[in-house]
Design a protein around this motif. Structure first.
Motif, PDB file in Angstrom:
ATOM      1  N   ILE A 149      48.607  47.887  38.380  1.00 53.21           N
ATOM      2  CA  ILE A 149      48.548  48.408  39.740  1.00 53.21           C
ATOM      3  C   ILE A 149      47.275  47.975  40.463  1.00 53.21           C
ATOM      4  CG2 ILE A 149      48.648  50.524  41.143  1.00 53.21           C
ATOM      5  CD1 ILE A 149      51.219  49.704  39.663  1.00 53.21           C
ATOM      6  N   HIS A 150      46.219  47.641  39.727  1.00 54.96           N
ATOM      7  CA  HIS A 150      44.986  47.230  40.407  1.00 54.96           C
ATOM      8  C   HIS A 150      45.120  45.862  41.072  1.00 54.96           C
ATOM      9  CE1 HIS A 150      44.618  46.004  36.153  1.00 54.96           C
ATOM     10  NE2 HIS A 150      43.921  44.961  36.594  1.00 54.96           N
ATOM     11  N   TYR A 151      46.238  45.158  40.852  1.00 54.36           N
ATOM     12  CA  TYR A 151      46.477  43.913  41.585  1.00 54.36           C
ATOM     13  C   TYR A 151      47.029  44.173  42.981  1.00 54.36           C
ATOM     14  CZ  TYR A 151      45.638  41.373  37.269  1.00 54.36           C
ATOM     15  OH  TYR A 151      45.056  40.862  36.130  1.00 54.36           O
ATOM     16  N   GLY A 208      48.837  53.141  47.362  1.00 58.69           N
ATOM     17  CA  GLY A 208      49.301  54.401  47.933  1.00 58.69           C
ATOM     18  C   GLY A 208      50.810  54.422  48.090  1.00 58.69           C
ATOM     19  N   ALA A 209      51.385  53.288  48.545  1.00 54.05           N
ATOM     20  CA  ALA A 209      52.835  53.199  48.705  1.00 54.05           C
ATOM     21  C   ALA A 209      53.537  53.314  47.352  1.00 54.05           C
ATOM     22  CB  ALA A 209      53.201  51.883  49.381  1.00 54.05           C
ATOM     23  N   PHE A 210      52.920  52.746  46.330  1.00 55.16           N
ATOM     24  CA  PHE A 210      53.491  52.834  44.987  1.00 55.16           C
ATOM     25  C   PHE A 210      53.555  54.280  44.509  1.00 55.16           C
ATOM     26  CE2 PHE A 210      52.256  53.378  40.500  1.00 55.16           C
ATOM     27  CZ  PHE A 210      53.419  52.937  39.895  1.00 55.16           C
ATOM     28  N   LYS A 268      56.171  56.199  46.309  1.00 58.07           N
ATOM     29  CA  LYS A 268      57.502  55.802  45.855  1.00 58.07           C
ATOM     30  C   LYS A 268      57.850  56.491  44.534  1.00 58.07           C
ATOM     31  CE  LYS A 268      60.032  51.551  44.603  1.00 58.07           C
ATOM     32  NZ  LYS A 268      61.251  51.768  45.441  1.00 58.07           N
ATOM     33  N   VAL A 269      56.870  56.568  43.621  1.00 57.08           N
ATOM     34  CA  VAL A 269      57.104  57.285  42.359  1.00 57.08           C
ATOM     35  C   VAL A 269      57.388  58.758  42.633  1.00 57.08           C
ATOM     36  CG1 VAL A 269      56.079  58.019  40.173  1.00 57.08           C
ATOM     37  CG2 VAL A 269      55.678  55.692  40.998  1.00 57.08           C
ATOM     38  N   ALA A 270      56.592  59.367  43.512  1.00 53.17           N
ATOM     39  CA  ALA A 270      56.788  60.785  43.836  1.00 53.17           C
ATOM     40  C   ALA A 270      58.169  61.025  44.435  1.00 53.17           C
ATOM     41  CB  ALA A 270      55.704  61.243  44.814  1.00 53.17           C
ATOM     42  N   ARG A 271      58.647  60.082  45.202  1.00 52.11           N
ATOM     43  CA  ARG A 271      59.932  60.249  45.892  1.00 52.11           C
ATOM     44  C   ARG A 271      61.128  59.972  44.988  1.00 52.11           C
ATOM     45  NH1 ARG A 271      58.717  57.049  49.560  1.00 52.11           N
ATOM     46  NH2 ARG A 271      59.841  55.197  48.882  1.00 52.11           N
TER      47      ARG A 271
END
Length: 226
Positions: free
Chosen positions: A108-110, A117-119, A122-125
């Motif tokens: 994710i650091h890439y 933040g979008a990632f 998206k996981v939360a959703r």
């Protein structure tokens, strides 16, 4: 480095991150995540050439590994792992539904701060109430993560921290190298979680995504500029 072309160039040479022989790294990760993936269906993001799929996620019931590099995916498929299949895909464009665990190990650091933040949103959703395993460097607030920043984002989006584990020691200043070598002694890795944060290079977070009504949008992630 974010595009498929960038990563394909990086994978022009096999094992570009020199992880295939990282037995210490594998041993620490197996200790940290084994309890969360055993007999579970796992979505492995940024799977690369499938090294961790083979070395770590063999305990999972099933694994779908995705990576933006088709070169890496071709090598992962050549492993012919019995519990895994591999797909060439962008993690931000992939559905997160239908899995018991999502694993984002050192990938994710890439992403840019906005994409990170979008990632998480998206996981939360799409992964409501289920497990997320996320790891990355925590040594640099600007370019990577910091523990404080991550915890603020997790809290803002409603994630529950199950636990975190230290994965490796920062090799700078030189005095840290002594500690880094000591923890590679037999059973030395068990002392990782007792080390002060200033010595830690990478950390793994085990999180439970918030349970939300399907029509409720996740709160905007923590603004790193504030």
């Amino acid at each position: 480095m974010r595009t498929a072309e960038d990563f394909n160039l990086h994978y022009a040479t096999p094992d570009p991150w020199h992880i295939a022989g990282s037995r210490f790294r594998d041993r620490v990760l197996r200790r940290c995540i084994g309890r969360f993936i055993r007999d579970k269906s796992v979505l492995e993001l940024g799977c690369g050439e499938g090294h961790l799929t083979e070395a770590i996620f063999d305990r999972a019931r099933s694994v779908v590994g995705i990576d933006i590099s088709d070169v890496a995916i071709a090598r992962a498929r050549s492993l012919e792992l019995p519990n895994a299949r591999f797909e060439n895909a962008d993690l931000l464009q992939t559905s997160f539904t239908g899995y018991e665990v999502i694993a984002a190990i050192e990938c994710i650091h890439y992403l840019s701060h906005e994409e990170q933040g979008a990632f998480l949103e998206k996981v939360a959703r799409e992964h409501s109430g289920k497990m997320l395993l996320l790891s990355g460097p925590i040594v640099d607030y600007t370019h990577y993560f910091s523990h404080r920043r991550l915890m603020l984002e997790f809290t803002t989006l409603g994630f529950s921290l199950v636990r975190f584990n230290n994965l490796s020691v920062y090799w700078h200043p030189p005095s840290s190298r002594i500690v880094a070598n000591l923890i590679k002694l037999p059973l030395g890795y068990m002392a990782l979680d007792w080390l002060p944060e200033r010595l830690i290079y990478q950390r793994l977070y085990a999180l439970r995504a918030p349970t939300r009504q399907p029509w409720v949008r996740a709160i905007a992630p923590f603004d790193v500029a504030s």
